[in-house]
Design an enzyme around this catalytic site. Structure first.
Site, short mmCIF file in Angstrom:
data_model
loop_
_atom_site.label_atom_id
_atom_site.label_comp_id
_atom_site.label_asym_id
_atom_site.label_seq_id
_atom_site.Cartn_x
_atom_site.Cartn_y
_atom_site.Cartn_z
CG HIS A 185 23.98 13.03 5.42
ND1 HIS A 185 25.19 13.35 5.99
CD2 HIS A 185 23.88 11.69 5.44
CE1 HIS A 185 25.78 12.22 6.36
NE2 HIS A 185 25.01 11.21 6.04
CG ASP A 255 29.15 9.02 1.12
OD1 ASP A 255 28.54 8.08 1.69
OD2 ASP A 255 29.50 10.05 1.72
#
Length: 339
Positions: A185, A255
């Site tokens: 992230h 993703d």
């Protein structure tokens, strides 16, 4: 299937703005994804999901969510119980293999009940990553265990539970996120492990479950394969490892492109993901300018990608006749907090 573009998009809030409606109508994403910011009450979620599908004129458009259990669970009480994390299922499995495997199937079947009543048809589960000691906690207790055998058995049970309930499973994060020492992230991790070890440990669950209809990539660099690009944008990883060694020929989505692990602006990211061989570009945070950038370089879903997408949608159509009360009661014999 009405012509769609090779992307899955989120939205900003609990209902679509007029700007989002116009955008989706013009750009035609293949599917959508929901996050906690999109979740209110039952009627609101149903309305949001219906309006997403209405925008693109496809009542079969898949709507995804991350509903794993533990800390990664977008639906919370009263919409769904607080389910245990994958690691809790793994602990049960290590004590009693039959009980752990059954509990994994039951919990996934309960996810299907919870999701379908809201119109949500795809769950980003099972997590097939096999963590090592010292790796980033971004996977952590989300994993079923630190041994490939446990991950294979419990991941298979979870996928079968979802499919039994007519929900499309998405295995993640192919070809394996368990050795990452950074949270994708926020930054891009590099794994320097030799190929033979990756094959035995990290790739093994994905290879064992390569028949599943859909998978999500890892934003991780594997220096033994492609030291310059993360799996998501690496043609070598996608073609040689995911399609080759692992033997996965299902629908492959990236993703989230809004994660900091991927470099470049959003048009560049989208183009690189598709050029590498992924079938779909995922963008989750609902930021309109970012979605516009993704859409500007995303092409129509066609050829093998379209065939894989059509095949994946068949998993949404069939479900068993299981009785929810009985499934929930049986699961409560393993985890009574979610009775």
């Amino acid at each position: 299937m009405t012509e769609s573009k090779s992307m899955i998009l989120g939205c900003a809030g609990k209902s679509l703005t007029s700007e989002e409606i116009r955008f989706y109508r013009g750009e035609r994403p293949w599917g959508f994804i929901l996050f906690a910011r999109n979740i209110g009450d039952t009627e609101q979620i149903r309305d949001l999901v219906a309006s997403m599908r209405d925008c693109i004129g496809r009542p079969d458009a898949p709507v995804f969510i991350d509903q794993e259990g533990g800390r990664v669970q977008r639906l919370r009480p009263p919409l769904a119980p607080n389910y245990p994390a994958g690691g809790a299922l793994g602990a049960l499995w290590r004590n009693d293999r039959a009980a752990g495997t059954r509990a994994a199937w039951l919990m996934a079947r309960l996810h299907a009940f919870d999701l379908l009543r809201l119109g949500i048809t795809a769950d980003c589960l099972p997590v097939l990553d096999v963590p090592i000691e010292g790796a980033s906690d971004v996977i952590g207790a989300r994993a079923y265990g630190k041994e490939p055998g446990a991950v294979i058995e419990l991941g298979r049970a979870a996928a079968e539970g979802l499919m039994s309930g007519g929900v499309l499973p998405v295995m993640k994060h192919i070809p394996g996120h368990g050795r990452a020492f950074a949270d994708t992230h926020f930054e891009l991790p590099t794994v320097d492990t030799p190929m033979d070890q990756l094959r035995r440990h990290d790739f093994a669950p994905f290879k064992a479950l390569n028949h599943l209809p859909m998978a999500m990539t890892a934003h991780v660099v594997y220096s033994a394969i492609d030291p310059s690009n993360p799996a998501t944008t690496s043609a070598k990883v996608v073609n040689d490892i995911i399609r080759g060694d692992i033997g996965f020929d299902g629908l492959l989505m990236s993703d989230d492109t809004s994660m900091k692990a991927l470099s470049g602006d959003f048009p560049t990211k989208a183009a690189a993901i598709l050029a590498a061989g992924c079938d779909l570009v995922l963008h989750c945070n609902g930021v309109f300018e970012e979605m516009s950038g993704i859409a500007s370089r995303t092409t129509g879903l066609e050829g093998k990608s379209l065939a894989r997408a059509e095949w994946a949608l068949t998993y949404i159509k069939d479900r068993d006749a299981a009785e929810e009360t009985a499934i929930r009661a049986e699961f409560a014999t393993y985890f009574d907090a979610v009775a």
